[in-house]
Design an enzyme around this catalytic site. Structure first.
Site, PDB file in Angstrom:
ATOM      1  N   LYS A 207       0.840  -1.196   0.000  1.00  0.00           N
ATOM      2  CA  LYS A 207       0.000   0.000   0.000  1.00  0.00           C
ATOM      3  C   LYS A 207       0.879   1.251   0.000  1.00  0.00           C
ATOM      4  O   LYS A 207       0.683   2.162  -0.785  1.00  0.00           O
ATOM      5  CB  LYS A 207      -0.913  -0.023   1.226  1.00  0.00           C
ATOM      6  CG  LYS A 207      -1.819   1.170   1.345  1.00  0.00           C
ATOM      7  CD  LYS A 207      -2.786   1.042   2.508  1.00  0.00           C
ATOM      8  CE  LYS A 207      -3.537   2.359   2.698  1.00  0.00           C
ATOM      9  NZ  LYS A 207      -4.487   2.326   3.799  1.00  0.00           N
ATOM     10  N   GLU A 213      10.402  -4.557   4.702  1.00  0.00           N
ATOM     11  CA  GLU A 213      10.504  -5.958   4.258  1.00  0.00           C
ATOM     12  C   GLU A 213      10.250  -6.063   2.759  1.00  0.00           C
ATOM     13  O   GLU A 213      11.008  -6.704   2.016  1.00  0.00           O
ATOM     14  CB  GLU A 213       9.480  -6.830   5.007  1.00  0.00           C
ATOM     15  CG  GLU A 213       9.748  -7.007   6.487  1.00  0.00           C
ATOM     16  CD  GLU A 213       9.117  -5.926   7.353  1.00  0.00           C
ATOM     17  OE1 GLU A 213       8.826  -4.815   6.839  1.00  0.00           O
ATOM     18  OE2 GLU A 213       8.929  -6.184   8.561  1.00  0.00           O
ATOM     19  N   GLY A 268      -4.847  -1.996   4.937  1.00  0.00           N
ATOM     20  CA  GLY A 268      -4.056  -3.138   4.475  1.00  0.00           C
ATOM     21  C   GLY A 268      -4.743  -4.470   4.725  1.00  0.00           C
ATOM     22  O   GLY A 268      -4.805  -5.336   3.853  1.00  0.00           O
ATOM     23  N   ARG A 269      -5.295  -4.634   5.907  1.00  0.00           N
ATOM     24  CA  ARG A 269      -5.913  -5.930   6.262  1.00  0.00           C
ATOM     25  C   ARG A 269      -7.302  -6.086   5.666  1.00  0.00           C
ATOM     26  O   ARG A 269      -7.961  -7.095   5.894  1.00  0.00           O
ATOM     27  CB  ARG A 269      -5.908  -6.105   7.780  1.00  0.00           C
ATOM     28  CG  ARG A 269      -6.514  -4.939   8.551  1.00  0.00           C
ATOM     29  CD  ARG A 269      -6.106  -4.965  10.013  1.00  0.00           C
ATOM     30  NE  ARG A 269      -6.588  -3.815  10.764  1.00  0.00           N
ATOM     31  CZ  ARG A 269      -5.942  -2.663  10.879  1.00  0.00           C
ATOM     32  NH1 ARG A 269      -4.788  -2.489  10.264  1.00  0.00           N
ATOM     33  NH2 ARG A 269      -6.442  -1.680  11.599  1.00  0.00           N
ATOM     34  N   GLU A 354      -4.910  -6.770  14.582  1.00  0.00           N
ATOM     35  CA  GLU A 354      -4.399  -5.447  14.199  1.00  0.00           C
ATOM     36  C   GLU A 354      -5.547  -4.426  14.243  1.00  0.00           C
ATOM     37  O   GLU A 354      -5.338  -3.256  14.529  1.00  0.00           O
ATOM     38  CB  GLU A 354      -3.744  -5.484  12.811  1.00  0.00           C
ATOM     39  CG  GLU A 354      -2.764  -4.335  12.599  1.00  0.00           C
ATOM     40  CD  GLU A 354      -1.943  -4.452  11.318  1.00  0.00           C
ATOM     41  OE1 GLU A 354      -2.507  -4.231  10.232  1.00  0.00           O
ATOM     42  OE2 GLU A 354      -0.737  -4.748  11.397  1.00  0.00           O
ATOM     43  N   HIS A 385      -4.762 -33.419  16.894  1.00  0.00           N
ATOM     44  CA  HIS A 385      -3.647 -34.242  17.363  1.00  0.00           C
ATOM     45  C   HIS A 385      -2.517 -33.397  17.919  1.00  0.00           C
ATOM     46  O   HIS A 385      -1.387 -33.861  18.035  1.00  0.00           O
ATOM     47  CB  HIS A 385      -3.166 -35.140  16.217  1.00  0.00           C
ATOM     48  CG  HIS A 385      -4.252 -36.076  15.779  1.00  0.00           C
ATOM     49  ND1 HIS A 385      -4.465 -37.299  16.358  1.00  0.00           N
ATOM     50  CD2 HIS A 385      -5.243 -35.927  14.855  1.00  0.00           C
ATOM     51  CE1 HIS A 385      -5.510 -37.887  15.795  1.00  0.00           C
ATOM     52  NE2 HIS A 385      -6.006 -37.063  14.880  1.00  0.00           N
ATOM     53  N   LYS A 505       9.214  -0.781  14.739  1.00  0.00           N
ATOM     54  CA  LYS A 505       9.849  -0.382  13.468  1.00  0.00           C
ATOM     55  C   LYS A 505      10.893   0.695  13.726  1.00  0.00           C
ATOM     56  O   LYS A 505      12.015   0.649  13.209  1.00  0.00           O
ATOM     57  CB  LYS A 505       8.800   0.226  12.510  1.00  0.00           C
ATOM     58  CG  LYS A 505       7.967  -0.753  11.741  1.00  0.00           C
ATOM     59  CD  LYS A 505       7.199   0.035  10.666  1.00  0.00           C
ATOM     60  CE  LYS A 505       5.918  -0.632  10.267  1.00  0.00           C
ATOM     61  NZ  LYS A 505       5.062   0.181   9.412  1.00  0.00           N
TER      62      LYS A 505
HETATM   63  O1  F6P Z   1       1.974  -4.140   9.954  1.00  0.00           O
HETATM   64  C1  F6P Z   1       1.670  -2.830   9.636  1.00  0.00           C
HETATM   65  C2  F6P Z   1       1.176  -2.693   8.235  1.00  0.00           C
HETATM   66  O2  F6P Z   1       1.013  -1.338   7.966  1.00  0.00           O
HETATM   67  C3  F6P Z   1      -0.111  -3.462   7.950  1.00  0.00           C
HETATM   68  O3  F6P Z   1      -1.227  -2.798   8.379  1.00  0.00           O
HETATM   69  C4  F6P Z   1      -0.024  -3.617   6.479  1.00  0.00           C
HETATM   70  O4  F6P Z   1      -0.921  -4.587   6.016  1.00  0.00           O
HETATM   71  C5  F6P Z   1       1.422  -4.013   6.334  1.00  0.00           C
HETATM   72  O5  F6P Z   1       2.101  -3.213   7.296  1.00  0.00           O
HETATM   73  C6  F6P Z   1       2.025  -3.823   4.979  1.00  0.00           C
HETATM   74  O6  F6P Z   1       1.961  -2.495   4.563  1.00  0.00           O
HETATM   75  P1  F6P Z   1       2.183  -2.088   3.054  1.00  0.00           P
HETATM   76  O7  F6P Z   1       1.096  -2.721   2.258  1.00  0.00           O
HETATM   77  O8  F6P Z   1       2.121  -0.601   3.040  1.00  0.00           O
HETATM   78  O9  F6P Z   1       3.534  -2.594   2.630  1.00  0.00           O
END
Ligand code: F6P
Length: 542
Positions: A207, A213, A268-269, A354, A385, A505
């Site tokens: 987003k 990452e 995002g979620r 979240e 199990h 972060k």
């Molecule tokens: O974990 C925090 C967060 O902002 C989530 O809400 C989101 O889904 C994720 O990081 C990834 O964010 P982006 O889509 O901006 O890379």
């Protein structure tokens, strides 16, 4: 000034009612009412929810509905659908429901109807997905695409990977889908192991297009692809982006024509049905994706219009709140008896925790009740199990959501009957248990009797759906989205921000240079953190 949640008469009524029925066992509740198992069940939009195995009476349900009314749930639902800026801490509307609106529907935000924009992106996604699926989209060397790798994390990973797994039955047979999320380089290495770069398409899903990452993995994937195919020009045929950040995408080197956008009013979620679902659409095809969106929309309309007592997401949310806040059962196990839903619990973890893992209300005051339960789970029968021992005989009570489908998508012999028999039996065992008398009557040695007793009275919901179709998946996800909304509305929290992920972060960005520094850095953390940094610096060999 409005009363805090726990001071409300409706809350107090539930608290005192809980004391009155605390000793009631589900055995008694079922014995008192032969129709309980069908009366405390609700069928809507093709989903059947049996909630009779919860520790509730008719009075509990009435009081829960009264609490929802007292907390203005109906108005809050209307506000979300209207596009009010209910994500107050980020000053944003919350309009994931617009992602699945039919073309003819109007949803106006700041004077602009957002629905045409949603469909314009869906149409572009469909055109691209079709080209990849039928081989018209070729890689840099002219080969067709065989592998699709989604790089993203959180909502930009969990939704796509969950949906891809859930709908694998409908997926293109000659394409394979992989997902990279972790900044741990093992993830990228293993996800791309053995892939022919000339036949691989990377979808960079983020987003913000700033997430550490995702950007790290995307750069590593790009560098490797360019090195292997021998030209920067290869990026244009092997990378597309999904984001709200056009400048970031451009700076990364992906052309606007290869970017699929969405708006900041999609959390995002809550984004698996936006362009973030591009990998899903390539897998199952635009028609199936459209059917999934229609499923979401059906549940949205049900949520918006059904009265609380006949409203699936409202009921599910209220029952969860009852278990969590009034009975003190602080976790929720989500147990799909469907291997295709193996990533569903992980998906729900982000959705629920979240969204509702918050400690203050919209006014910044402490929430006086426990917010989101800890969500966890595994598909059945595997969980049986491993951790079901605790669910049946542990000292903690774990409310369970069992999810099953009446028709198998991959039938072999009578295996599906075995699967569903287990689902049904687990809910029965949790509710009714086994008394000492029953154990004794079986001739069990007296010293073993306590070990063989199941106290029962352990709450569960069972959700039964005819078959795991794209539409059914859309309905199921929307059910939980709106159940999460319902609970957040009662706690009066912002279910759509995520400030809790920021501190870690920020601290990591301070630690990174300390780990990488060529000289022993001055460390000014606490003694534990300092020692961990020193030990890592001394011991690492790569
Ligand atoms: O974990 C925090 C967060 O902002 C989530 O809400 C989101 O889904 C994720 O990081 C990834 O964010 P982006 O889509 O901006 O890379």
């Amino acid at each position: 000034m409005s009363r805090t949640l726990t001071q409300k008469a409706s809350w107090k009524a539930l608290a005192s009612h809980q004391k009155k029925i605390a000793k009631k066992h589900l055995r008694e509740l079922f014995a008192e009412d032969a129709t309980r198992g069908t009366r405390l069940a609700l069928e809507a939009v093709g989903l059947y929810l049996d909630y009779s195995k919860n520790r509730v009476t008719d009075k509990t349900l009435k009081l829960l509905v009264a609490l929802a009314e007292d907390c203005g749930l109906q108005d809050k639902i209307a506000a979300m659908f209207r596009g009010d800026r209910i994500n107050t801490t980020e000053n944003r509307a919350v309009l994931h429901i617009a992602l699945r609106s039919p073309r003819w529907q109007q949803i106006v935000l700041d004077g602009v109807d957002v629905v045409p924009g949603v469909h314009e992106v869906l149409d572009r996604m469909a055109a691209f997905a079709d080209q990849v699926r039928d081989g018209r989209w070729r890689g840099f060397t002219g080969k067709r695409i065989r592998h699709v790798v989604n790089i993203g994390i959180g909502g930009s990973d969990l939704g796509p990977v969950m949906a891809c797994e859930a709908l694998r039955h409908y997926a293109h047979a000659d394409l394979d889908f992989r997902f990279v999320s972790n900044v741990d380089s093992t993830d990228l290495t293993e996800a791309t192991r053995g892939l022919d770069p000339a036949q691989t398409l990377f979808i960079v899903s983020s987003k913000t297009f700033t997430t550490l990452e995702t950007m790290t993995n995307a750069k590593a994937a790009r560098d490797s692809l360019v090195a292997q195919l021998g030209s920067d020009d290869a990026v244009a045929r092997h990378f597309v982006a999904v984001s709200t950040n056009a400048d970031g995408v451009k700076a990364f080197g992906i052309a606007e024509s290869s970017m699929f956008g969405f708006a900041d009013w999609v959390g995002g979620r809550y984004s698996m049905d936006s362009a973030i679902g591009l990998s899903t659409m390539i897998a199952i095809g635009p028609e199936n994706f459209e059917a999934m969106l229609a499923g979401f929309h059906e549940m949205d309309e049900h949520f918006r219009s059904a009265p609380p007592a006949q409203n699936l997401p409202v009921l599910l949310g209220l029952l969860s709140l009852w278990n969590n806040d009034f009975l003190g059962f602080s976790t929720l196990a989500v147990l799909p008896y469907e291997q295709y839903l193996k990533r569903f619990p992980a998906y729900l973890q982000q959705l629920a925790m979240e969204s509702n893992g918050k400690h203050v209300t919209l006014d910044g005051e402490p929430v006086k009740a426990d917010t989101s339960p800890v969500v966890w789970g595994e598909p059945g029968t595997n969980g049986q199990h491993s951790f079901y021992q605790l669910i049946h005989q542990g000292t903690r009570i774990v409310p369970c959501d069992f999810i099953g489908f009446c028709t198998a998508l991959s039938p072999i012999g009578g295996q599906h009957d075995l699967l569903i028999a287990n689902l049904i039996a687990q809910a029965e065992a949790l509710a009714f248990g086994k008394t000492a008398k029953q154990v004794e009557d079986e001739g069990v040695a007296p010293e073993l009797v306590p070990h063989r007793v199941f106290e029962g009275n352990r709450p569960s919901n069972t959700i039964l759906i005819d078959a795991l179709t794209p539409a059914a998946l859309g309905k199921l996800v929307a059910l939980y989205e709106h159940s999460v909304f319902t609970q957040g509305a009662i706690w009066n929290i912002d279910s759509f921000d995520q400030w809790g992920v920021e501190l870690g972060k920020a601290l990591a960005s301070r630690v990174i240079p300390e780990l990488r520094s060529p000289h022993d850095p001055e460390l000014a953390h606490d003694s534990s953190t300092n020692a961990l940094i020193r030990r890592y610096r001394q011991r690492r060999t790569t």
